[in-house]
Motif scaffolding. Structure first.
Motif, PDB file in Angstrom:
ATOM      1  N   GLN A 178      -9.059   5.997   1.706  1.00  0.00           N
ATOM      2  CA  GLN A 178     -10.081   5.431   0.834  1.00  0.00           C
ATOM      3  C   GLN A 178      -9.692   5.462  -0.633  1.00  0.00           C
ATOM      4  OE1 GLN A 178     -13.483   7.798   1.876  1.00  0.00           O
ATOM      5  NE2 GLN A 178     -13.960   6.587   3.695  1.00  0.00           N
ATOM      6  N   VAL A 179      -8.938   6.472  -1.048  1.00  0.00           N
ATOM      7  CA  VAL A 179      -8.709   6.658  -2.487  1.00  0.00           C
ATOM      8  C   VAL A 179      -7.293   6.343  -2.956  1.00  0.00           C
ATOM      9  CG1 VAL A 179     -10.546   8.369  -2.667  1.00  0.00           C
ATOM     10  CG2 VAL A 179      -8.208   9.137  -2.234  1.00  0.00           C
ATOM     11  N   ARG A 180      -6.336   6.354  -2.053  1.00  0.00           N
ATOM     12  CA  ARG A 180      -4.977   6.031  -2.484  1.00  0.00           C
ATOM     13  C   ARG A 180      -4.899   4.568  -2.915  1.00  0.00           C
ATOM     14  NH1 ARG A 180      -0.083   9.104  -3.273  1.00  0.00           N
ATOM     15  NH2 ARG A 180      -0.433  11.095  -2.256  1.00  0.00           N
ATOM     16  N   PRO A 181      -4.197   4.285  -4.020  1.00  0.00           N
ATOM     17  CA  PRO A 181      -4.116   2.899  -4.474  1.00  0.00           C
ATOM     18  C   PRO A 181      -3.362   2.023  -3.489  1.00  0.00           C
ATOM     19  CG  PRO A 181      -2.566   4.278  -5.672  1.00  0.00           C
ATOM     20  CD  PRO A 181      -3.438   5.210  -4.874  1.00  0.00           C
ATOM     21  N   GLY A 182      -3.827   0.789  -3.341  1.00  0.00           N
ATOM     22  CA  GLY A 182      -3.151  -0.159  -2.476  1.00  0.00           C
ATOM     23  C   GLY A 182      -2.074  -0.907  -3.249  1.00  0.00           C
ATOM     24  N   TYR A 183      -1.837  -2.149  -2.859  1.00  0.00           N
ATOM     25  CA  TYR A 183      -0.779  -2.951  -3.474  1.00  0.00           C
ATOM     26  C   TYR A 183      -1.311  -4.347  -3.777  1.00  0.00           C
ATOM     27  CZ  TYR A 183       2.014   0.845  -1.599  1.00  0.00           C
ATOM     28  OH  TYR A 183       2.500   2.100  -1.314  1.00  0.00           O
ATOM     29  N   PRO A 184      -0.837  -4.974  -4.842  1.00  0.00           N
ATOM     30  CA  PRO A 184      -1.305  -6.319  -5.196  1.00  0.00           C
ATOM     31  C   PRO A 184      -0.994  -7.327  -4.090  1.00  0.00           C
ATOM     32  CG  PRO A 184      -0.050  -5.321  -6.999  1.00  0.00           C
ATOM     33  CD  PRO A 184       0.156  -4.456  -5.793  1.00  0.00           C
ATOM     34  N   GLU A 185      -1.942  -8.219  -3.829  1.00  0.00           N
ATOM     35  CA  GLU A 185      -1.751  -9.214  -2.779  1.00  0.00           C
ATOM     36  C   GLU A 185      -0.543 -10.095  -3.065  1.00  0.00           C
ATOM     37  OE1 GLU A 185      -2.612 -10.784   0.913  1.00  0.00           O
ATOM     38  OE2 GLU A 185      -3.498  -9.031  -0.077  1.00  0.00           O
ATOM     39  N   GLY A 242      -3.268   3.502 -15.010  1.00  0.00           N
ATOM     40  CA  GLY A 242      -2.382   2.355 -14.959  1.00  0.00           C
ATOM     41  C   GLY A 242      -1.348   2.489 -13.865  1.00  0.00           C
ATOM     42  N   TYR A 243      -1.061   1.379 -13.200  1.00  0.00           N
ATOM     43  CA  TYR A 243      -0.052   1.357 -12.149  1.00  0.00           C
ATOM     44  C   TYR A 243       0.943   0.224 -12.401  1.00  0.00           C
ATOM     45  CZ  TYR A 243      -3.001   4.473  -9.347  1.00  0.00           C
ATOM     46  OH  TYR A 243      -3.740   5.535  -8.892  1.00  0.00           O
ATOM     47  N   LEU A 244       2.177   0.489 -12.043  1.00  0.00           N
ATOM     48  CA  LEU A 244       3.199  -0.546 -11.992  1.00  0.00           C
ATOM     49  C   LEU A 244       3.759  -0.522 -10.577  1.00  0.00           C
ATOM     50  CD1 LEU A 244       4.850  -2.634 -13.750  1.00  0.00           C
ATOM     51  CD2 LEU A 244       6.642  -0.885 -13.794  1.00  0.00           C
ATOM     52  N   THR A 245       3.551  -1.596  -9.853  1.00  0.00           N
ATOM     53  CA  THR A 245       4.115  -1.715  -8.509  1.00  0.00           C
ATOM     54  C   THR A 245       5.466  -2.409  -8.642  1.00  0.00           C
ATOM     55  OG1 THR A 245       1.917  -1.872  -7.526  1.00  0.00           O
ATOM     56  CG2 THR A 245       3.780  -2.561  -6.178  1.00  0.00           C
ATOM     57  N   THR A 246       6.508  -1.759  -8.162  1.00  0.00           N
ATOM     58  CA  THR A 246       7.861  -2.324  -8.246  1.00  0.00           C
ATOM     59  C   THR A 246       8.318  -2.742  -6.859  1.00  0.00           C
ATOM     60  OG1 THR A 246       8.829  -0.101  -8.040  1.00  0.00           O
ATOM     61  CG2 THR A 246       8.465  -0.951 -10.269  1.00  0.00           C
ATOM     62  N   LEU A 247       8.985  -3.875  -6.782  1.00  0.00           N
ATOM     63  CA  LEU A 247       9.451  -4.431  -5.518  1.00  0.00           C
ATOM     64  C   LEU A 247      10.933  -4.782  -5.611  1.00  0.00           C
ATOM     65  CD1 LEU A 247       9.130  -5.881  -2.707  1.00  0.00           C
ATOM     66  CD2 LEU A 247       8.422  -7.912  -4.004  1.00  0.00           C
TER      67      LEU A 247
END
Length: 248
Positions: A4-11, A237-242
């Motif tokens: 429930q609380v862990r951040p997901g990922y941008p679509e 703030g989050y930065l999702t890296t791929l």
């Protein structure tokens, strides 16, 4: 709680993985460290056949429940290192905020063996980064870490700036197993009230391992800081890296 609380990922990330990996609609995916299935569901919704490898028994159980609506998805509770490699069996290997736990000398080789000709690897992470919207909370909370839980200071250092987040491109390319790495990043914020932020902290192993009295005092102080000085909510703030690369 974790789920429930862990951040997901941008679509947009999932669209990019599909596009950059060039996986076909009938392709097969291997996921390393699926956790509760947060990153699995978006691929399952797209119809892909997925084999998920998850070391944590409790996490695997939750993942199986979360993915029960997708019969083309299988979750196995086993360490990736112990999993018997299905060679040339997958079109795409993904790992979401998990690959860094593995021995790279083993993980990259097993991944390459598992991929079919022209298959791809897609590794992505959520990194905590500085956000103007945090209004100095993460700098101020350091005082509470230092006074009430000094053993955790190393676990919650002030957030990095975007340009300070380590880039893993060279690590992947230097294996000699994959071609040119395509890098993408996605910057976003998440807002928490005091209760949801404490729930998030309670998914981190260091915070979980605090003794009962220390945790109670520490968490109370954090909640009080959020509620009295930050109007009851804070922004992280989050930065999702791929990183996506095709096997050689």
């Amino acid at each position: 709680m974790y789920d429930q609380v862990r951040p997901g990922y941008p679509e947009a990330l999932f669209d990019d993985v599909v596009s950059l990996s060039e996986i076909t609609p009938d392709g097969r995916i291997l996921e390393i460290g699926c956790g509760t299935g947060q990153a699995t569901v978006p691929f399952a919704r797209r119809g892909y056949r997925i084999l998920c490898i998850e070391l944590g028994k409790n996490l695997a159980t939750v993942a199986q429940k979360n993915l029960a609506a997708y019969p083309q998805v299988e979750v196995r509770n086993i360490a990736f290192e112990d999993w018997v490699t299905q060679e040339n069996a997958f079109d795409l290997v993904i790992s979401a905020t998990a690959f860094h736990w593995l021995d790279p000398s083993i993980a990259y080789k097993k991944t390459a063996l598992a991929l079919r000709y022209e298959g791809a690897i897609a590794l992505f992470w959520n990194e905590h980064v500085y956000s103007d919207a945090s209004n100095g909370f993460f700098e101020e909370v350091q005082e509470l870490y230092q006074t009430l839980a000094p053993q955790l200071v190393k676990d919650d250092e002030p957030p990095l700036r975007e340009q300070e987040v380590p880039n893993k491109t060279s690590e992947i390319e230097q294996t000699g197993l994959f071609g040119e790495v395509v890098y993408r990043s996605y910057r976003w914020d998440a807002t928490y009230n005091s209760a949801s932020y404490l729930n998030l902290l309670n998914t981190y192993s260091g915070h979980l391992n605090l003794d009962h009295i220390t945790k109670a005092r520490f968490f109370h102080a954090i909640a009080e800081l959020i509620n009295t000085k930050f109007n009851g909510q804070i922004t992280k703030g989050y930065l999702t890296t791929l990183y996506v690369a095709h096997v050689l």
